[in-house]
Design an enzyme around this catalytic site. Structure first.
Site, PDB file in Angstrom:
ATOM      1  N   HIS A   1      -0.603   3.628  -9.316  1.00  0.00           N
ATOM      2  CA  HIS A   1      -2.005   3.973  -9.046  1.00  0.00           C
ATOM      3  C   HIS A   1      -2.880   3.849 -10.290  1.00  0.00           C
ATOM      4  O   HIS A   1      -4.007   3.376 -10.222  1.00  0.00           O
ATOM      5  CB  HIS A   1      -2.070   5.399  -8.482  1.00  0.00           C
TER       6      HIS A   1
ATOM      7  N   LYS B   1      -7.916   6.371   3.864  1.00  0.00           N
ATOM      8  CA  LYS B   1      -7.685   7.489   4.798  1.00  0.00           C
ATOM      9  C   LYS B   1      -8.993   8.033   5.365  1.00  0.00           C
ATOM     10  O   LYS B   1      -9.041   8.554   6.451  1.00  0.00           O
ATOM     11  CB  LYS B   1      -6.902   8.617   4.109  1.00  0.00           C
TER      12      LYS B   1
ATOM     13  N   LYS C   1       8.271   0.706  -0.004  1.00  0.00           N
ATOM     14  CA  LYS C   1       7.102   0.100  -0.666  1.00  0.00           C
ATOM     15  C   LYS C   1       6.617   1.038  -1.767  1.00  0.00           C
ATOM     16  O   LYS C   1       6.496   2.247  -1.540  1.00  0.00           O
ATOM     17  CB  LYS C   1       6.004  -0.115   0.371  1.00  0.00           C
TER      18      LYS C   1
ATOM     19  N   THR D   1       0.260  -0.457   5.046  1.00  0.00           N
ATOM     20  CA  THR D   1       0.237   1.012   5.131  1.00  0.00           C
ATOM     21  C   THR D   1      -0.671   1.658   4.085  1.00  0.00           C
ATOM     22  O   THR D   1      -0.830   1.133   2.984  1.00  0.00           O
ATOM     23  CB  THR D   1       1.676   1.552   4.904  1.00  0.00           C
ATOM     24  N   ARG D   2      -1.235   2.817   4.449  1.00  0.00           N
ATOM     25  CA  ARG D   2      -1.987   3.655   3.516  1.00  0.00           C
ATOM     26  C   ARG D   2      -1.583   5.106   3.768  1.00  0.00           C
ATOM     27  O   ARG D   2      -1.359   5.500   4.921  1.00  0.00           O
ATOM     28  CB  ARG D   2      -3.502   3.527   3.756  1.00  0.00           C
TER      29      ARG D   2
ATOM     30  N   CYS E   1      -3.931  -6.584  -4.852  1.00  0.00           N
ATOM     31  CA  CYS E   1      -5.018  -5.989  -4.067  1.00  0.00           C
ATOM     32  C   CYS E   1      -6.065  -5.504  -5.077  1.00  0.00           C
ATOM     33  O   CYS E   1      -5.835  -5.614  -6.286  1.00  0.00           O
ATOM     34  CB  CYS E   1      -4.416  -4.808  -3.280  1.00  0.00           C
TER      35      CYS E   1
ATOM     36  N   HIS F   1      -5.259  -4.539   2.678  1.00  0.00           N
ATOM     37  CA  HIS F   1      -4.035  -5.126   3.250  1.00  0.00           C
ATOM     38  C   HIS F   1      -2.772  -4.463   2.679  1.00  0.00           C
ATOM     39  O   HIS F   1      -2.853  -3.640   1.784  1.00  0.00           O
ATOM     40  CB  HIS F   1      -4.008  -6.635   3.012  1.00  0.00           C
TER      41      HIS F   1
END
Ligand SMILES: Cc1cc2nc3c(=O)[nH]c(=O)nc-3n(C[C@H](O)[C@H](O)[C@H](O)COP(=O)(O)OP(=O)(O)OC[C@H]3O[C@@H](n4cnc5c(N)ncnc54)[C@H](O)[C@@H]3O)c2cc1C
Length: 375
Positions: free
Chosen positions: A266, A344, A262, A47-48, A311, A44
């Site tokens: 990572h 992706k 956003k 965007t990715r 997430c 969710h």
């Protein structure tokens, strides 16, 4: 009813697999604990990023290119815009593996890539203030996937091709016997000839029921949207980005139709048990301080925090994926451990899973993602 294939976990990878299997005429049952797309797993947040010249290793490039082709096909079939070609700016120190892999991938695979020093980056995107010593690698042909809409699109098509999707139903038990698979939920049991386990952060628990203990580490991640100058950060002028800095690895997205910028971190994050409630965004101090510090340093024309979310990543020790058949059962395919960079690829992973089930092999080179590398 007896199925050809059951897919446990109809998220990013599972829904795509369900689409390909049903398209190839397989009687397919997809089961999910929630109602995908949903906000309880790893897919969710709108965007990715999709990148083609790949910092994590050149072996990913053919997969990234095939994935892009399949996303383009999905757009054509559904008539929906799922991909925004904003380009992706990768920033880091020139000598790092990440930057060197991007540069060498682009050379080997003839991918367009513009290499810029820090002043050229700051000139091209006045919203960025990059210190000297960093460089930028801008890939103009890559961009952004609308992640929930991609899953919705595969779901609609899978249903049109006859797949059954059972939502809000958790698989509790599974077993394989005489080349048949049996799975049980709270109150139902289903049989099939073959099984795909694509249960994201929950895969470890499920696979242990098939005597497979994979080194999977579910981690809590956070990301947030910030008010930002639309003149500088709107998606028509500003790219998606990935910054490997001396203070951590950050990625983010331009403002899309006023959404705000956003950004997420990572690296790092606390190990969690996906069966238990995860702490919400802002419950740890670093949820906001890290992101604000990054923006202050590199994108200072951003303003107030709008809101954030949590997430999950599912990390493997080497942060490479697991895409393979079960070592003891040739009718069980596994896709997990996507280590925070899998979305992706979900289109091509869906196709690979479906090929593994139908023919036991894939046209793609999935050797780097084999289970036996952990032995
Ligand atoms: C904040 C964040 C940012 C990211 N950014 C990027 C990015 O920019 N680019 C990129 O490529 N990747 C990115 N990723 C990674 C990518 O999103 C994940 O690798 C990918 O979504 C993982 O897909 P999955 O199918 O393994 O998991 P999921 O999509 O979570 O699907 C797993 C599904 O299994 C279901 N399930 C689990 N257990 C059971 C059970 N017992 N019974 C039934 N169903 C079950 C769950 O409900 C879920 O729907 C990011 C991830 C996060 C969290």
């Amino acid at each position: 009813m007896h199925y050809d294939v059951i897919v446990i976990g109809a998220g990013s990878m599972g829904m795509a697999a369900g689409y390909f299997l049903s398209k190839y005429g397989k009687r397919t049952l997809l089961i999910d604990s929630f109602n995908p797309p949903h906000n309880k797993g790893s897919h969710h947040g709108d965007t990715r990023i999709i990148r083609h010249a790949y910092g994590e290793g050149e072996e990913y490039v053919p997969l990234a290119l095939k994935a892009q082709e399949l996303w383009n096909d999905l757009e054509k079939v559904t008539g929906k815009q799922l991909f925004l070609q904003t380009g992706v700016l990768n920033v880091g120190y020139e000598k790092t593996d990440f930057i060197q892999n991007i540069i060498s991938s682009s050379k080997t695979h003839l991918l367009p890539l513009k290499i810029l020093d820090s002043s050229a980056v700051n000139k091209q995107w006045p919203g960025i203030t990059l210190p000297e010593n960093y460089i930028g690698c801008f890939e103009p042909t890559s961009g952004i996937l609308k992640c929930e809409e991609c899953i919705e699109a595969y779901r609609e098509l899978a249903e049109q091709h006859g797949a059954t999707i059972l939502t809000n139903t958790k698989v509790k038990e599974l077993s394989v016997h005489d080349e048949r698979v049996t799975i049980s939920t709270e109150d139902q049991t289903f049989n099939a000839d073959a099984l795909i386990v694509s249960a994201g952060a929950w895969s470890g628990t499920l696979l242990s029921k098939l005597d497979l203990n994979l080194p999977l580490n579910p981690v809590r991640k956070t990301f947030a949207w910030f008010d930002a100058s639309e003149d500088l950060y709107n998606y028509r002028d500003f790219p998606a980005f990935s910054f490997e800095t001396s203070h951590g690895i950050y990625y983010g997205f331009p403002s899309i139709d006023g959404s705000g910028l956003k950004v997420g971190r990572h690296d790092g994050g606390e190990t969690i048990n996906p069966e238990e409630a995860i702490r919400g965004f802002g419950e740890l101090e670093e949820d906001t301080t890290d992101l604000k510090q990054f923006l202050h340093n590199y994108m200072p024309f951003t303003h107030q925090l709008k809101y954030g979310k949590t997430c999950m990543y599912t990390l493997t020790p080497d942060e490479d994926f697991i895409i393979d058949l079960h070592p003891n059962y040739s009718n069980v395919a596994i896709a997990s451990g996507f280590s925070g960079h899998g979305f992706k690829f979900s289109s091509v992973v869906g196709q690979i899973l479906s090929d593994l089930i139908i023919s036991g092999k894939s046209e793609q080179n999935i050797t780097p993602f084999s289970i036996n590398r952990f032995k």
